[in-house]
Design a protein around this motif. Structure first.
Motif, short mmCIF file in Angstrom:
data_model
loop_
_atom_site.label_atom_id
_atom_site.label_comp_id
_atom_site.label_asym_id
_atom_site.label_seq_id
_atom_site.Cartn_x
_atom_site.Cartn_y
_atom_site.Cartn_z
N THR A 211 -1.62 -12.23 48.61
CA THR A 211 -3.00 -12.41 49.05
C THR A 211 -3.98 -12.24 47.88
OG1 THR A 211 -2.45 -11.74 51.30
CG2 THR A 211 -4.77 -11.66 50.67
N PRO A 212 -3.90 -11.15 47.10
CA PRO A 212 -4.81 -11.06 45.96
C PRO A 212 -4.55 -12.10 44.88
CG PRO A 212 -3.35 -9.15 46.05
CD PRO A 212 -3.17 -9.89 47.33
N ALA A 218 -7.80 -18.96 43.41
CA ALA A 218 -8.86 -19.72 44.08
C ALA A 218 -10.18 -19.57 43.34
CB ALA A 218 -9.00 -19.25 45.53
N ALA A 219 -10.51 -18.36 42.95
CA ALA A 219 -11.77 -18.14 42.23
C ALA A 219 -11.78 -18.89 40.91
CB ALA A 219 -11.98 -16.64 42.00
N ARG A 248 -6.27 -12.94 54.68
CA ARG A 248 -7.28 -13.98 54.54
C ARG A 248 -7.52 -14.30 53.07
NH1 ARG A 248 -11.04 -15.73 57.91
NH2 ARG A 248 -10.75 -13.95 59.32
N ILE A 249 -7.59 -15.58 52.75
CA ILE A 249 -7.97 -16.03 51.41
C ILE A 249 -9.43 -16.47 51.51
CG2 ILE A 249 -7.37 -17.51 49.47
CD1 ILE A 249 -5.09 -15.64 50.49
N ALA A 250 -10.27 -15.84 50.72
CA ALA A 250 -11.71 -16.05 50.85
C ALA A 250 -12.14 -17.36 50.20
CB ALA A 250 -12.46 -14.88 50.23
N ASP A 251 -11.90 -18.46 50.90
CA ASP A 251 -12.30 -19.77 50.43
C ASP A 251 -12.45 -20.67 51.65
OD1 ASP A 251 -12.27 -21.51 47.66
OD2 ASP A 251 -11.57 -22.72 49.36
N TYR A 256 -2.77 -23.34 55.21
CA TYR A 256 -1.53 -22.56 55.27
C TYR A 256 -0.36 -23.52 55.19
CZ TYR A 256 1.84 -19.07 57.01
OH TYR A 256 2.90 -18.22 57.14
N ALA A 257 0.57 -23.27 54.24
CA ALA A 257 1.60 -24.26 53.92
C ALA A 257 3.00 -23.66 53.88
CB ALA A 257 1.27 -24.94 52.59
#
Length: 368
Positions: A211-212, A218-219, A248-251, A256-257
């Protein structure tokens, strides 16, 4: 080299042209795991995309390898990027959308010649690694491999290198009309701690490490590309129908794959319709998608023995299941031969794989 990379990143933040309209995603993985360096991606030809389009497919998950992109720290291969671009041009010619997949198997080439994360980014703490011919997946449990994943997740310089690699890819292809998104890491794994079984380890790895990691990548990508979808995978434990620990991914554009593989079928056995495996998998996937309100695309699925007695039932059951909850899928893999290949050397579907070419109406949102 660094100046050139930074220049590319600055150009890439300019507004991109409007994306193509949404399409239902139904297709195959395309890969060349054999060739590397000057010969990388040689086995992928225009024929792949012409044939996929001719059978009505709309989607390709293209395997790319960090070890080919950045063979030396900080030096990115223009030749490799140009070959990816040529493949994307073929895809666009035949109206196929492409997911660029940062693929790894057993971490990378430091272990038995697998592909993925470069040797220079592999830290083993001097722990042992023993190959397992005929059972490569069990190599993920080798101490050196597990140490390498721990360092990738924990070491600041390796984290930064992974983020920079993704920035280079995203900056180069942000404008390409064939690109749909980026699969941030194929089938990520990690260390099983003393006293843990694999399901417990998978949930911990997904929650506290994946997750992190996905948030960091993503960032980094969003500094150069705000347009494309980001595909995130759980560990392969999800393929057995185990609930994921991924958070949760904040984007706003996350997909989800998970991959749909049954261990018994992977070992060459027939599909068991009474096992309940597909039901468990669907329930676990839907649970995550509903909790975090994200679309689902199954990034890999299939069988190496599609001629077995119950395989026609498998292809019907699997596609019917995915039609209920996904935005699409990519079967594994479009090649010309046997085993996992979609078709033989003459381009004819292997037994029962022609069922993947049937009309598919996904229930999930169309991705654009």
């Amino acid at each position: 080299m660094l100046r050139a990379v930074l220049a590319a990143l600055l150009v890439a933040v300019a507004p991109a042209p409007p994306p193509a309209g949404p399409v239902p995603l139904r297709g195959w993985n395309v890969e060349d795991k054999t060739h590397r360096g000057p010969d990388a991606l040689r086995d992928i030809t225009e024929r792949h995309f012409r044939d996929l389009s001719a059978h009505g497919f709309t989607f390709v998950r293209l395997l790319v390898f960090w070890d080919d992109l950045e063979p030396v720290p900080g030096h990115y291969s223009e030749r490799y990027l140009a070959r990816i671009e040529r493949i994307l041009d073929w895809a666009h010619r035949y109206r196929l959308r492409v997911l660029l997949d940062a693929h790894q198997d057993v971490y990378g080439p430091a272990f038995g010649g697998h592909r993925g994360i470069p040797e220079w980014a592999t830290r083993t703490d001097g722990l042992p690694y023993t190959p397992h011919p005929g059972d490569w997946f069990s190599e993920y449990y080798e101490p050196a491999v597990q140490a390498a994943f721990e360092h990738l997740y924990q070491d600041a310089d390796l984290r930064n290198a992974q983020a920079r690699m993704w920035q280079v890819l995203a900056a180069r292809f942000v404008r390409h009309p064939a690109v749909l998104g980026y699969d941030l890491m194929n089938e990520p794994m990690g260390k099983v701690r003393p006293g843990e079984d694999f399901p417990a380890a998978a949930r911990r790895i997904e929650s506290t490490q994946l997750t992190p990691m996905y948030g960091r990548i993503a960032a980094a990508i969003r500094r150069v590309d705000r347009r494309h979808w980001l595909f995130v995978e759980p560990t392969p434990a999800a393929g057995e129908g185990l609930p994921t620990g991924l958070g949760r991914i904040a984007d706003p554009k996350v997909v989800y794959a998970p991959h749909l593989y049954d261990a018994a079928m992977e070992a060459g056995r027939d599909y068991d319709p009474a096992s309940g495996w597909l039901v468990r998998f669907e329930a676990a996937v839907v649970r995550y998608a509903r909790e975090y309100k994200v679309p689902v695309v199954v990034g890999e699925w299939g069988s190496p023995r599609s001629e077995l007695p119950h395989m026609r039932r498998f292809y019907r059951d699997a596609t019917a299941s995915m039609e209920r909850y996904t935005s699409g899928w990519a079967s594994y893999t479009w090649c010309y031969g046997a085993g996992y290949c979609a078709v033989d050397t003459a381009g004819r579907f292997l037994p029962n794989k022609e069922l993947t070419a049937r009309p598919f109406t996904p229930s999930g949102p169309a991705l654009d």
